[in-house]
Design a protein around this motif. Structure first.
Motif, PDB file in Angstrom:
ATOM      1  N   GLY A 344       0.815  -1.214   0.000  1.00 26.35           N
ATOM      2  CA  GLY A 344       0.000   0.000   0.000  1.00 26.35           C
ATOM      3  C   GLY A 344       0.843   1.256   0.000  1.00 26.35           C
ATOM      4  O   GLY A 344       0.538   2.224  -0.714  1.00 26.35           O
ATOM      5  N   TYR A 345       1.919   1.246   0.785  1.00 27.76           N
ATOM      6  CA  TYR A 345       2.758   2.438   0.857  1.00 27.76           C
ATOM      7  C   TYR A 345       3.498   2.674  -0.456  1.00 27.76           C
ATOM      8  O   TYR A 345       3.617   3.823  -0.919  1.00 27.76           O
ATOM      9  N   LEU A 346       3.994   1.613  -1.082  1.00 20.72           N
ATOM     10  CA  LEU A 346       4.677   1.770  -2.368  1.00 20.72           C
ATOM     11  C   LEU A 346       3.710   2.267  -3.442  1.00 20.72           C
ATOM     12  O   LEU A 346       4.078   3.095  -4.290  1.00 20.72           O
ATOM     13  N   LEU A 347       2.485   1.768  -3.417  1.00 16.86           N
ATOM     14  CA  LEU A 347       1.482   2.253  -4.373  1.00 16.86           C
ATOM     15  C   LEU A 347       1.176   3.721  -4.119  1.00 16.86           C
ATOM     16  O   LEU A 347       1.008   4.511  -5.067  1.00 16.86           O
ATOM     17  N   TYR A 348       1.106   4.109  -2.851  1.00 17.24           N
ATOM     18  CA  TYR A 348       0.892   5.515  -2.493  1.00 17.24           C
ATOM     19  C   TYR A 348       2.019   6.393  -3.036  1.00 17.24           C
ATOM     20  O   TYR A 348       1.760   7.449  -3.641  1.00 17.24           O
ATOM     21  N   LEU A 349       3.280   5.974  -2.822  1.00 18.11           N
ATOM     22  CA  LEU A 349       4.410   6.753  -3.350  1.00 18.11           C
ATOM     23  C   LEU A 349       4.335   6.845  -4.870  1.00 18.11           C
ATOM     24  O   LEU A 349       4.590   7.901  -5.455  1.00 18.11           O
ATOM     25  N   LEU A 350       4.000   5.735  -5.502  1.00 16.28           N
ATOM     26  CA  LEU A 350       3.902   5.727  -6.957  1.00 16.28           C
ATOM     27  C   LEU A 350       2.847   6.715  -7.440  1.00 16.28           C
ATOM     28  O   LEU A 350       2.998   7.350  -8.492  1.00 16.28           O
ATOM     29  N   ALA A 351       1.803   6.908  -6.660  1.00 18.88           N
ATOM     30  CA  ALA A 351       0.702   7.785  -7.056  1.00 18.88           C
ATOM     31  C   ALA A 351       1.007   9.256  -6.835  1.00 18.88           C
ATOM     32  O   ALA A 351       0.531  10.115  -7.594  1.00 18.88           O
ATOM     33  N   VAL A 352       1.804   9.591  -5.796  1.00 14.71           N
ATOM     34  CA  VAL A 352       1.900  11.002  -5.397  1.00 14.71           C
ATOM     35  C   VAL A 352       3.295  11.610  -5.531  1.00 14.71           C
ATOM     36  O   VAL A 352       3.428  12.835  -5.514  1.00 14.71           O
ATOM     37  N   PHE A 353       4.326  10.801  -5.681  1.00 13.85           N
ATOM     38  CA  PHE A 353       5.686  11.322  -5.545  1.00 13.85           C
ATOM     39  C   PHE A 353       6.382  11.467  -6.893  1.00 13.85           C
ATOM     40  O   PHE A 353       6.137  10.697  -7.824  1.00 13.85           O
ATOM     41  N   PHE A 354       7.252  12.474  -6.979  1.00 15.20           N
ATOM     42  CA  PHE A 354       8.169  12.620  -8.110  1.00 15.20           C
ATOM     43  C   PHE A 354       9.536  12.100  -7.657  1.00 15.20           C
ATOM     44  O   PHE A 354      10.113  12.626  -6.704  1.00 15.20           O
ATOM     45  N   PRO A 355      10.076  11.040  -8.269  1.00 15.94           N
ATOM     46  CA  PRO A 355      11.300  10.417  -7.759  1.00 15.94           C
ATOM     47  C   PRO A 355      12.517  11.329  -7.893  1.00 15.94           C
ATOM     48  O   PRO A 355      12.854  11.788  -8.978  1.00 15.94           O
ATOM     49  N   GLN A 356      13.143  11.602  -6.756  1.00 13.19           N
ATOM     50  CA  GLN A 356      14.376  12.382  -6.706  1.00 13.19           C
ATOM     51  C   GLN A 356      15.146  11.946  -5.466  1.00 13.19           C
ATOM     52  O   GLN A 356      14.841  10.893  -4.905  1.00 13.19           O
ATOM     53  N   SER A 357      16.127  12.705  -5.043  1.00 18.06           N
ATOM     54  CA  SER A 357      17.015  12.230  -3.993  1.00 18.06           C
ATOM     55  C   SER A 357      16.300  11.953  -2.674  1.00 18.06           C
ATOM     56  O   SER A 357      16.773  11.152  -1.871  1.00 18.06           O
ATOM     57  N   SER A 358      15.164  12.562  -2.445  1.00 16.01           N
ATOM     58  CA  SER A 358      14.412  12.306  -1.209  1.00 16.01           C
ATOM     59  C   SER A 358      13.748  10.939  -1.200  1.00 16.01           C
ATOM     60  O   SER A 358      13.196  10.531  -0.177  1.00 16.01           O
ATOM     61  N   ILE A 359      13.808  10.208  -2.308  1.00 15.76           N
ATOM     62  CA  ILE A 359      13.165   8.900  -2.366  1.00 15.76           C
ATOM     63  C   ILE A 359      13.739   7.966  -1.319  1.00 15.76           C
ATOM     64  O   ILE A 359      13.032   7.133  -0.748  1.00 15.76           O
ATOM     65  N   PHE A 360      15.041   8.108  -1.016  1.00 14.91           N
ATOM     66  CA  PHE A 360      15.650   7.242  -0.010  1.00 14.91           C
ATOM     67  C   PHE A 360      14.975   7.461   1.351  1.00 14.91           C
ATOM     68  O   PHE A 360      14.676   6.513   2.069  1.00 14.91           O
ATOM     69  N   ARG A 361      14.748   8.719   1.689  1.00  8.17           N
ATOM     70  CA  ARG A 361      14.102   9.042   2.961  1.00  8.17           C
ATOM     71  C   ARG A 361      12.647   8.561   2.980  1.00  8.17           C
ATOM     72  O   ARG A 361      12.158   8.069   3.997  1.00  8.17           O
ATOM     73  N   LEU A 362      11.978   8.691   1.849  1.00  2.00           N
ATOM     74  CA  LEU A 362      10.572   8.323   1.802  1.00  2.00           C
ATOM     75  C   LEU A 362      10.362   6.812   1.800  1.00  2.00           C
ATOM     76  O   LEU A 362       9.236   6.347   1.997  1.00  2.00           O
ATOM     77  N   LEU A 363      11.422   6.046   1.599  1.00  7.39           N
ATOM     78  CA  LEU A 363      11.312   4.596   1.664  1.00  7.39           C
ATOM     79  C   LEU A 363      11.496   4.052   3.077  1.00  7.39           C
ATOM     80  O   LEU A 363      11.267   2.863   3.326  1.00  7.39           O
ATOM     81  N   VAL A 364      11.881   4.909   4.016  1.00  8.27           N
ATOM     82  CA  VAL A 364      12.131   4.459   5.391  1.00  8.27           C
ATOM     83  C   VAL A 364      10.899   3.815   6.042  1.00  8.27           C
ATOM     84  O   VAL A 364      11.046   2.872   6.823  1.00  8.27           O
ATOM     85  N   PRO A 365       9.663   4.246   5.760  1.00 11.64           N
ATOM     86  CA  PRO A 365       8.507   3.555   6.360  1.00 11.64           C
ATOM     87  C   PRO A 365       8.370   2.082   5.970  1.00 11.64           C
ATOM     88  O   PRO A 365       7.529   1.380   6.542  1.00 11.64           O
ATOM     89  N   LEU A 366       9.188   1.609   5.040  1.00  7.29           N
ATOM     90  CA  LEU A 366       9.197   0.189   4.712  1.00  7.29           C
ATOM     91  C   LEU A 366      10.093  -0.605   5.658  1.00  7.29           C
ATOM     92  O   LEU A 366      10.322  -1.799   5.451  1.00  7.29           O
ATOM     93  N   SER A 367      10.595   0.031   6.706  1.00 11.33           N
ATOM     94  CA  SER A 367      11.560  -0.591   7.612  1.00 11.33           C
ATOM     95  C   SER A 367      11.111  -1.891   8.274  1.00 11.33           C
ATOM     96  O   SER A 367      11.976  -2.690   8.657  1.00 11.33           O
ATOM     97  N   PRO A 368       9.815  -2.177   8.453  1.00  7.75           N
ATOM     98  CA  PRO A 368       9.470  -3.509   8.975  1.00  7.75           C
ATOM     99  C   PRO A 368      10.025  -4.658   8.141  1.00  7.75           C
ATOM    100  O   PRO A 368      10.193  -5.769   8.642  1.00  7.75           O
TER     101      PRO A 368
END
Length: 411
Positions: A344-368
């Motif tokens: 769900g979170y990856l689909l959310y990012l795919l829907a709303v985000f423009f991929p740039q250097s902050s993508i690394f930070r925005l992937l942190v919620p996948l830490s489980p």
């Protein structure tokens, strides 16, 4: 995707002194060691900061810790949110505080009255929330794996490539704490806690709409598996009500920004202002999934590989990640809650985000998913992952803080 199964019991006939320690103490020791390493990296980054860096020569660690987005959180805490959106010379909405949620900013302001500084309070909150998030992550993984796996997963998380977020003025640590608690409560079917955690998530950082998607998928899964795991009416009511709450909270900040500014597109226009830093052109209205399509064309075109190559890589990546979440055995062992959240979170990012250097930070919620990484029992594997985490952490700190002088070096 697999039902709720108990974690395997630890067959330790003669536990070591380390194993006899309370979990909170063990995780605390790991966390302190990890923060000492990160502090060393930040000190080195400050020493290496030059005239070309955002922080300039003679930077100190304190400046780094309250740099970048921390300044926006401070500005929101001190000046609130604008009733009139700032406009660029080109007539577009400029970057402003509406992109930053209020919980972390104002919590740091309140604590700052006691500690004498917003910056000190902001870092203190990040540090404490990071430790508590480590404890909850251990519990999440422990429900699916043994103690050693859960401990290693927590060590990877505490020393991860983006672990500097635990000691800078960003809201990530606090958001992760709410998120991990919410996932843990969902694993344990303790739904009442989610009525508090969902609003806390929603007003700390963007992303609660991904949790709404998780709850929708989770409800479908529970309904489909109700013959193997009973689904009482009480749980159906909770899942539906919580999904609705997450949707309402997810859109409420946009509504609030529209009411205060009188501009229905205030929040989305503000978010698009950051995208303009890369594309260098005015953007129209927000279109779901358009950011990654534009990003694939932009980056692969910039690298001279062609836009078509970018589209192919994007499609292959989406399919590859979907296959990983569906079929990879270690990921499957993490349970349906973690897998659905990740999807769900990856689909959310795919829907709303423009991929740039902050993508690394925005992937942190996948830490489980660190739990899946820690499951192979090979000592060589686990030590290698930890070394890779530390190497990645230095690379990120060096680029974003010691250098931080071009558009792809923004945390």
């Amino acid at each position: 995707m697999g039902g709720l199964t108990p974690a395997p019991a630890d067959a330790v006939a003669n536990p070591t002194r380390w194993e006899r320690m309370p979990v909170a103490v063990r995780i605390g020791i790991l966390y302190i060691v990890a923060r000492a390493v990160t502090t060393t990296f930040l000190l080195l980054a400050a020493a290496l900061s030059s005239v070309g860096s955002r922080f300039g020569e003679n930077a100190d660690i304190g400046t780094l810790m309250i740099g970048w987005d921390a300044q926006w959180y401070w500005f929101a805490a001190e000046h609130g949110y604008p009733a009139q959106l700032p406009i660029t010379d080109g007539g577009d909405v400029a970057e402003n505080q509406w992109a930053f949620m209020p919980v972390y900013a104002f919590l740091a302001k309140g604590l700052g009255f006691l500690l004498g500084s917003w910056g000190v309070a902001a870092v203190a909150i990040a540090l404490v929330a990071g430790y508590l998030a480590c404890l909850v992550l251990y519990r999440i993984v422990r429900m699916r794996a043994d103690d050693a796996t859960a401990t290693w997963a927590t060590a990877f998380f505490a020393a991860a490539p983006l672990a500097a977020l635990f000691q800078v003025g960003y809201a990530e640590s606090l958001f992760l704490l709410w998120l991990f608690l919410a996932l843990w409560m969902l694993q344990r079917r303790r739904y009442v806690w989610l009525y508090v955690l969902i609003p806390l998530m929603g007003f700390t950082r963007p992303g609660v709409l991904a949790f709404a998607l998780l709850l929708g998928l989770y409800g479908i899964w529970r309904w489909a598996t109700r013959r193997t795991e009973p689904l009482p009416v009480r749980e159906i009511v909770h899942i539906c009500a919580l999904g609705l709450l997450a949707v309402v909270v997810g859109f409420s900040w946009q509504v609030l920004a529209a009411v205060v500014t009188g501009d229905p597109s205030a929040y989305l226009a503000t978010e698009l202002a950051w995208r303009r830093n890369w594309l260098g052109q005015s953007e129209g209205a927000f279109v779901p999934f358009d950011g990654f399509v534009q990003g694939a064309a932009f980056w692969f075109g910039s690298w001279g590989l062609g836009e078509i190559t970018g589209y192919v890589v994007l499609a292959a990546s989406v399919l590859g990640i979907a296959a990983l979440l569906l079929f990879e055995p270690h990921v499957r062992r993490m349970g349906v809650e973690v897998r659905l959240w990740s999807a769900g979170y990856l689909l959310y990012l795919l829907a709303v985000f423009f991929p740039q250097s902050s993508i690394f930070r925005l992937l942190v919620p996948l830490s489980p998913l660190w739990g899946a990484v820690a499951m192979p029992r090979s000592a060589l594997w686990r030590v290698s992952v930890l070394v890779a985490c530390l190497a990645g952490q230095w690379w990120w700190i060096y680029n974003m803080y010691a250098l931080g002088n071009t558009y792809w070096q923004i945390p």
